[in-house]
Design an enzyme around this catalytic site. Structure first.
Site, PDB file in Angstrom:
ATOM      1  N   ARG A 294      46.982  37.071  24.062  1.00 47.20           N
ATOM      2  CA  ARG A 294      47.303  36.314  25.269  1.00 47.20           C
ATOM      3  C   ARG A 294      46.321  36.654  26.395  1.00 47.20           C
ATOM      4  O   ARG A 294      46.020  37.811  26.647  1.00 47.20           O
ATOM      5  CB  ARG A 294      48.729  36.656  25.710  1.00 47.20           C
ATOM      6  CG  ARG A 294      49.166  35.991  27.008  1.00 47.20           C
ATOM      7  CD  ARG A 294      49.114  36.964  28.178  1.00 47.20           C
ATOM      8  NE  ARG A 294      49.656  36.350  29.392  1.00 47.20           N
ATOM      9  CZ  ARG A 294      49.558  36.893  30.598  1.00 47.20           C
ATOM     10  NH1 ARG A 294      48.979  38.062  30.753  1.00 47.20           N
ATOM     11  NH2 ARG A 294      50.044  36.285  31.654  1.00 47.20           N
ATOM     12  N   VAL A 295      45.813  35.626  27.039  1.00 44.39           N
ATOM     13  CA  VAL A 295      44.940  35.825  28.191  1.00 44.39           C
ATOM     14  C   VAL A 295      45.645  35.233  29.406  1.00 44.39           C
ATOM     15  O   VAL A 295      46.165  34.115  29.349  1.00 44.39           O
ATOM     16  CB  VAL A 295      43.573  35.130  27.981  1.00 44.39           C
ATOM     17  CG1 VAL A 295      42.668  35.336  29.183  1.00 44.39           C
ATOM     18  CG2 VAL A 295      42.890  35.652  26.721  1.00 44.39           C
ATOM     19  N   GLY A 296      45.685  35.982  30.495  1.00 48.71           N
ATOM     20  CA  GLY A 296      46.326  35.512  31.719  1.00 48.71           C
ATOM     21  C   GLY A 296      45.318  34.896  32.670  1.00 48.71           C
ATOM     22  O   GLY A 296      44.229  34.484  32.253  1.00 48.71           O
ATOM     23  N   ASP A 297      45.673  34.856  33.941  1.00 55.42           N
ATOM     24  CA  ASP A 297      44.811  34.182  34.917  1.00 55.42           C
ATOM     25  C   ASP A 297      43.699  35.080  35.460  1.00 55.42           C
ATOM     26  O   ASP A 297      42.702  34.581  35.979  1.00 55.42           O
ATOM     27  CB  ASP A 297      45.651  33.645  36.085  1.00 55.42           C
ATOM     28  CG  ASP A 297      46.371  34.775  36.828  1.00 55.42           C
ATOM     29  OD1 ASP A 297      46.872  35.702  36.168  1.00 55.42           O
ATOM     30  OD2 ASP A 297      46.433  34.734  38.067  1.00 55.42           O
TER      31      ASP A 297
ATOM     32  N   THR B  30      48.558  43.757  38.502  1.00 54.14           N
ATOM     33  CA  THR B  30      47.186  43.275  38.601  1.00 54.14           C
ATOM     34  C   THR B  30      46.657  43.894  39.878  1.00 54.14           C
ATOM     35  O   THR B  30      47.437  44.181  40.785  1.00 54.14           O
ATOM     36  CB  THR B  30      47.164  41.737  38.750  1.00 54.14           C
ATOM     37  OG1 THR B  30      47.788  41.143  37.624  1.00 54.14           O
ATOM     38  CG2 THR B  30      45.756  41.192  38.855  1.00 54.14           C
TER      39      THR B  30
ATOM     40  N   GLY C 158      50.938  34.762  35.179  1.00 51.78           N
ATOM     41  CA  GLY C 158      49.613  34.232  34.841  1.00 51.78           C
ATOM     42  C   GLY C 158      49.581  32.805  34.325  1.00 51.78           C
ATOM     43  O   GLY C 158      48.722  32.017  34.730  1.00 51.78           O
TER      44      GLY C 158
ATOM     45  N   THR D 228      47.818  37.540  41.866  1.00 49.91           N
ATOM     46  CA  THR D 228      48.640  38.362  40.984  1.00 49.91           C
ATOM     47  C   THR D 228      49.967  37.641  40.811  1.00 49.91           C
ATOM     48  O   THR D 228      50.575  37.196  41.775  1.00 49.91           O
ATOM     49  CB  THR D 228      48.896  39.768  41.564  1.00 49.91           C
ATOM     50  OG1 THR D 228      49.914  40.394  40.765  1.00 49.91           O
ATOM     51  CG2 THR D 228      49.375  39.727  43.001  1.00 49.91           C
ATOM     52  N   GLY D 229      50.382  37.483  39.564  1.00 49.26           N
ATOM     53  CA  GLY D 229      51.640  36.790  39.363  1.00 49.26           C
ATOM     54  C   GLY D 229      51.826  36.373  37.934  1.00 49.26           C
ATOM     55  O   GLY D 229      51.153  36.872  37.036  1.00 49.26           O
TER      56      GLY D 229
END
Lengths: 304, 335
Positions: A198-201, A170, A224, A221-222
């Protein structure tokens, strides 16, 4: 005025890094940092600075965002980005967009030219066309290394973090401009071989990105999913606003205590309204760089 | 003897846990509801729909079920009721489709699941639950989310199932109005001029006998929405949040503002970090911060002691609750 950027956190091992590769990463970070800082120096807004810094990170093929985005399960590049203005809490974000050269420009257009905050998929791409946001062909995003990563992940039917080691690809930036306004921006290509939309943070305001002039600007970043559940970026702001903690105390609690307890690996970059910078992470390393209020530049990858 | 001991021990701990009183609160959206703006027949239908949802969730809580199960059961009833803008009865997008969002959060574990922009799942709240329980993810969107929901056994319906005449007529009215002022504003969205709901969303929060909180939200979004717009409903921290240490919250309103304020989590954090009561925290966010930014809408909240709050800065909000002792109320208008 200050600026801090990141190019992802994770298991970045010295053993798998060559001097040449490290120099490339540092060059990529430096270019993005300077792009943002140049805007700040000439009296530009923190919003423009984080947008440009992230765009440069998106253009840099080694980071998992924009040009360097990983392949999803369908062999496509599905990108997410978000941006937030700490001055008025306005925000824009896109998720699951394909063929957009710089997703961060699209997130900015959502903020500036739509009544919405978050647009997704084909709809977001239609909005991009209406706003004349630059697109790019599959060739532009093609990268042999990424392709091989995907092929390996496909073979083993697994969803993979960025790179063969555990890395959360990210990119992001936070900044404070001459007038004291804060802004944050984040962009990502997601996870290799990801399925099911899939949607992350990264595109979620409060989770991956948050900015508020009263407290701080944060880009994460990590892992999510855990960052969404912990609403990480906003949590830092709340600890400052409601509990009166300093940016450094809030970052320490969230990254080294709260996130660790739920197994949430990763990191973030943050600046507060006084221009303090924090770049904490609980993984092996994080690609990061900053220029502080005294003009001192830092570019780092590992813990020390 | 050993078995007897275990039996006695579990009886004791069980009964002490059961001392917790259970509560269920639901909402069916906030909007320009005023007395007389809805026909008596329709008002009765709304009340009946909310009563059915309360019954479904309360039955579970009463029988020792979890707050999460109760929230899903109550929301399923509201989704199936075509009067509410979620599941069947969802509003139409500019493209004439029904795009649904839902989310759920378990206050005990802080686990969460959500889906955005699904068009085929009969009960999006069950898809959100499947994401939480059966995937490593929190949020899934579009076709991928539909595929996952189907794989997990969620009921899939044809597009015609979601289409109701009333919602369809609303979009046609907006279309006609739009033709006149076409192309004036790019990416613009209009509030539906529907007297019943401005912000159709349904939600539930529950406290079970074990002292656990859960929250869930489901919506068809905004009429005439375009560009794959996602509101606050599927976003953990914005439209939905639950944490046993603080509260469970479900919101309904102008989603963009709820996202920017991270509304649900903000109420929770005010309780946890600023030591405010649920009522003070919700009041400050909904009646001060939200209008300051220019947004409107409503929310329901519940804390671990069983305190219930609802706030809305629209004229009305569909809302109802039932407590362990049978105390219950169903309301639509401002008191």
């Amino acid at each position: 005025m200050v600026i801090a950027i990141h190019g992802g956190a994770g298991t970045i091992l010295r053993s798998s890094m060559t001097d040449e590769l490290q120099a490339q990463y540092e060059q990529g970070l430096n270019d993005a940092l300077e792009a943002g800082y140049t805007i700040l120096k000439s009296g530009g807004s923190s919003l423009d600075a984080v947008e440009q810094a992230v765009a440069r990170l998106e253009d840099f093929p080694l980071f998992n965002a924009g040009k360097g985005s990983v392949f999803n399960n369908a062999g496509k590049h599905e990108m997410d980005a978000s941006i937030m203005n700490g001055k008025d809490l306005s925000a824009g974000a896109v998720s699951g967009v394909n063929g957009i050269r710089n997703p961060i420009f699209l997130a900015r257009a959502v903020m500036d030219h739509s009544e919405h905050v978050l647009l997704s998929g084909k709809g977001a791409e239609a909005f991009a066309a209406q706003q004349n946001i630059a697109t790019a062909s599959e060739d532009y995003f093609y990268n042999e290394f990424r392709y091989q990563q995907w092929q390996e992940a496909l073979k083993e039917d697994r969803v993979q973090m960025d790179h063969s080691d555990k890395k959360f690809g990210t990119v992001g930036a936070v900044a404070m401009d001459k007038t004291g306004n804060l802004a944050a921006a984040t962009s990502t290509g997601g996870m290799t071989n990801k399925k099911f939309g899939r949607v992350g943070d990264s595109p979620l305001i409060g989770a991956g990105t948050y900015a508020n002039n009263h407290t701080c600007a944060v880009s994460c970043t990590g892992h999510g999913e855990l960052f969404i559940r912990a609403v990480v970026a906003y949590d830092i702001s709340c600890l400052m606003e409601y509990k009166g903690l300093s940016l450094s105390e809030a970052c320490a609690i969230v990254v080294h205590d709260k996130l660790k307890k739920i197994g949430g690996e990763g990191g973030l970059v943050a600046v507060d309204s006084k221009g303090h910078i924090e770049m904490p992470f609980n993984s092996e390393g994080m690609y990061r760089a900053s220029i502080d209020a005294d003009g001192k530049k830092t570019i780092k990858i590992y813990k020390d | 003897m050993r078995y007897l001991f275990v039996f006695l021990f579990s009886c004791c701990s069980y009964s002490s846990v059961l001392a917790q009183n259970h509560v269920l609160v639901i909402h069916g959206g906030a909007g320009s509801l005023t007395p007389g703006s809805v026909s008596p027949g329709k008002e009765a239908a709304y009340r009946h729909g909310m009563q059915k949802a309360l019954n479904a969730g309360n039955r579970i809580l009463k029988n020792g079920g979890t707050a999460t199960d109760a929230v899903v059961a109550a929301i399923k009833v509201l989704e199936d009721d075509s009067l509410f803008n979620a599941g069947k009865g969802a509003v139409f997008t500019a493209a004439g489709r029904n795009e649904l969002d839902a989310s759920i959060m378990d206050g005990k574990t802080l686990k969460a699941g959500a889906v955005a922009g699904v068009t085929t799942v009969k009960n999006p709240i069950t898809a959100a639950r499947a994401v939480m329980d059966k995937s490593p993810h929190v949020l899934m969107a579009g076709k991928g989310a539909e595929l996952f929901a189907e794989k997990q056994g969620c009921t899939i319906m044809p597009a015609s199932y979601f289409r109701t005449e009333e919602q369809y007529n609303t979009i046609m009215d907006i279309r006609r109005a739009e033709q006149k002022e076409q192309e004036q504003k790019h990416g613009s969205l209009r509030q539906p001029e529907n007297p019943d709901f401005k912000y159709g969303t349904v939600g539930a929060v529950a406290l079970d006998k074990y002292g656990n909180l859960a929250a869930g939200t489901s919506t068809g979004g905004m009429t005439n929405k375009s560009f794959g717009r996602i509101g606050d409903s599927p976003i953990i921290g914005a439209g939905t949040y639950a944490n046993n240490n603080t509260c469970a919250i479900s919101c309904t309103g102008w989603g963009e503002y709820f996202i920017r304020l991270v509304m649900a989590k903000s109420i929770s954090d005010r309780i946890e970090l600023a030591h405010m009561s649920l009522d003070d925290a919700a009041n400050e966010m909904m009646m001060k911060r939200l209008p300051e930014l220019g947004g409107d809408g409503g929310m329901i909240g519940l804390d671990r002691k069983g305190n219930i709050v609802n706030y809305f800065n629209t004229p009305g909000m569909f809302r109802a609750y039932i407590k362990w002792n049978g105390e219950s109320a169903i309301e639509m208008y401002r008191k």
